[in-house]
Every structure is written in structure tokens, then in C-alpha cells.
Design a protein around this motif. Sequence first.
Motif, PDB file in Angstrom:
ATOM      1  N   THR A 188       2.224   1.959  -3.643  1.00  0.00           N
ATOM      2  CA  THR A 188       1.338   2.246  -4.500  1.00  0.00           C
ATOM      3  C   THR A 188       1.092   3.931  -4.086  1.00  0.00           C
ATOM      4  N   ASP A 213       1.034  -2.396 -11.018  1.00  0.00           N
ATOM      5  CA  ASP A 213       1.287  -3.274 -10.004  1.00  0.00           C
ATOM      6  C   ASP A 213       1.402  -4.675 -10.536  1.00  0.00           C
ATOM      7  N   GLN A 241       0.860  -1.196  -0.123  1.00  0.00           N
ATOM      8  CA  GLN A 241       0.157   0.053  -0.030  1.00  0.00           C
ATOM      9  C   GLN A 241       0.840   1.403   0.028  1.00  0.00           C
ATOM     10  N   GLU A 253      -3.115  -3.244 -12.894  1.00  0.00           N
ATOM     11  CA  GLU A 253      -2.436  -4.369 -12.383  1.00  0.00           C
ATOM     12  C   GLU A 253      -2.220  -5.352 -13.498  1.00  0.00           C
ATOM     13  N   THR A 269      -6.326  -0.816  -2.663  1.00  0.00           N
ATOM     14  CA  THR A 269      -5.988   0.197  -3.664  1.00  0.00           C
ATOM     15  C   THR A 269      -6.860   1.060  -4.000  1.00  0.00           C
ATOM     16  N   SER A 298      -7.255   5.091 -13.902  1.00  0.00           N
ATOM     17  CA  SER A 298      -6.789   3.769 -13.047  1.00  0.00           C
ATOM     18  C   SER A 298      -7.746   2.651 -13.824  1.00  0.00           C
TER      19      SER A 298
END
Length: 425
Positions: free
Chosen positions: A85, A179, A82, A150, A109, A101
Motif C-alpha cells: 500500500t 486493495d 502494508q 478497498e 492503512t 481515500s
Amino acid sequence: MNQDTLCLHAGYTPGNGEPRQLPIIQSTTFKYATSEAMGKLFDLEAEGYFYTRLQNPTNDAVAAKIAALEGGTAAMLTSSGQAATFYAIFNICSCGDHVVSSSTIYGGTYNLFAVTMKRMGIEFTFVDPDCSDEELEAAFRPNTKAVFGETIANPALTVLDIERFAKAAHAHGVPLIVDNTFATPILCRPFEWGADIVTHSTTKYMDGHASGVGGCIVDSGKFDWTAYPDKYPGLTTPDDSYHGVTYTERFGLAGAYITKATVQLMRDFGSIQSPQNAFLLNLGLESLHLRMQRHCENAMAVARYLEQHPKITWVNYCGLESSKYHALAQKYLPDGCCGVVSFGIKGGRPAAETFMKHLKLASIATHVADAKTCVLHPASSTHRQMNDEELKAAGVPSDLVRFSVGIEGAADIIADLQQALDAVE
């Protein structure tokens, strides 16, 4: 060196008579003969260590190993995924900025972006990773500073089309942050597909044994911040808190981003990984290439078993030919699709609860992606802050069971699944 060798040898090379294993420098502070010598460190005019909140030799060695595995130029360990990020975004964003995003991201997240960072004045637009090019283009604004996604989403298991998202980001002069926790650099190296920054929750596969919480940020060193000085003044204009140093001038594109994150954000927020945890992480990294191969083999066996079971309504694993993400997986993840499988059970949430309480080998745990098999119902745990509409948008229906396949014998894992499913009416 290939990935297998980097897992063992990157980041730390002992000299003659020095420890073969990476030492744990468990010290908060470092001694200097003169205040002038220490002053040069504070002015960023010399390399060295003075306080572990900023940097530590053990941490730096492990960060260097992860940077080598990802093919990056610099990396920084953090206290958690976390924190990684947050730092990755906040290093280039401030109040009034905007980020695009993917909507199918880890629930923690999502909450960080949609709630906490929104309070800080940073807005996020969430897009379906399967959206059209036109829909993706429409998400950008003049104040957009980054795109985030991700590689393999947790727990939706969608596969990000990294090349497509990178192209869109670069067309607007912003970096793509990926990620890469579930894939790890063993299965995918996002920089090779156009990503600019990679983050990890090292707590997962990299550590591999649920022994230490941690995170990491890796910079590709390829994004040209100087081409957009008005967008990224924190990197391209003098920093008054360090006597007017300009990071891109002093450290170049290869080092500016991580240096700023270290000497500014880590200085002020202090989310450092402990040297002890970094040491444990390094032990995990040494076997990462072997464990990921076994995780993928076991997960494929489990996914194929579940796909044929009459009490299973759906199975999501991009290694299956039936998966809508199979083609993307073949492109980005040709060596395997991680060890996490998600599925639904006939009877919905009550059936999932019955199934989970009858498991014997697999543990019900908030964790995922370690050596031992574990299971979770995200809608009632990690994603419980979301309503049904948000869950659906995030690719996490209320009946979803996340099954993290460990490195035990595949036959034993499947036997445990079978006896637990037998208990479901």
C-alpha cells in the motif's frame, strides 16, 4: 486460460528436465563473469538479477502469476500488505501531494495514511464510500494524485463502487488504486471495472494458511502517465539516480510504474518478500480458486444463521439480500462475497468479549482470511488507535465482531457459534 488454470500454471513454465515445482532461489546475490555485464543491469540496459533486495527469480514468477490472475501487465511482491500500500501511493506521490481515500479501510492503512504519510507531507481526504457524486467531486484538489479504496473493506465489509470511483478519478487525471485483498481476483478483477492499480496483502486468502506475511502491487498498464507529465514527473522525466532514464520512454505504459517501484523504491526501502515466503505463497495460490468457493459457501451459511439468532443485533455480509451492498455485490462479486462476516451482539462490547472467550473451534487472532476460522474485536485491537467518532466513520462500531469463516465443515462452525452465544447472558 481461465482463473482455475492460471492459479496452477501462470508465472512459471519448467523446461525440459527442470523442476516441476517452482524452485526457491534462496540467494542474496548472483554471479557474473564480468563487471561490464553487471553494469548493464545497474543501468537498466539488460534483464537479470544481481541482488535479491531488488528482484529474485522466485519472487518474479509468483508476481507474474498474480499479474495474470488480475489481468495486469506487471507486478511486484513486497514484504507485507502494508508495504504494498505504501509503495503503491509513494511511487506517484511526494511531499505536498494529496490523495482521496475511502474512509472504510483497514485500520492499519488508515493509520499509515492519516498519521505516518501525513508526516511525510502527503495529505489524505477520507470520503464515505457511499457519498454522493457531489461529495466525492468536492474531495479532489489541484494536487490530488490518486484515489484509493478497498473492494471489500476490512472489517467494515462495505463494497466499493469501483466503476463510479474510477470515473471520478479519471475525470481528474489520476489513477484509482484498489486493495483487492478480501475479494481476490477469483471473485473480482478491479481492472475490468476501471481500476488502474491493485494491491494485495498476500498474507490473507492468497497464502491462505497463515504461513507467510507478504504483499503485492499489480499494474493494469492502462493509465497513461504521459498524458499528465506535470503530475507524474517521477515516471515521465529523467531519473538522475539511473543515469537519466525516463521510465515511460524506456519501459512503456505496461512496465513503467512497476519498474520504478522496483528499481527505485525497493532499492531504497528494501521491503522485499523472502523467496521462501514467495514459495509458500505460490502453494497457496494453487488452491485459491477452490478455497474461495468454500469460504463463500460457509460464510453465507454463517451469515444466514446469525441473521436469525435472537442475540444478534445486526449482521453485515453483502451476500445477504438484506445488505445495503447486495446490489453492488451482485455487480462486482457475482461468484461470492469472501469469507468474512461482521456482526453485533446484544449487550455490546462486554457481550462480545464473553462470546469470544467461549469459542472453541474459532481462534481469537489478529489474522483474517485464512483456512481456519478466526475471530477478532477490531475496536480493541486492529482499530484501537481510533476514537469512537473515527470508528464510526470507518464503519467499525465498537460492538463489531469480525468473524473470518474458514473452510471447515459449515455445521461445525455454526455449532461453535451456537454454544458460544448460549454463554452470553
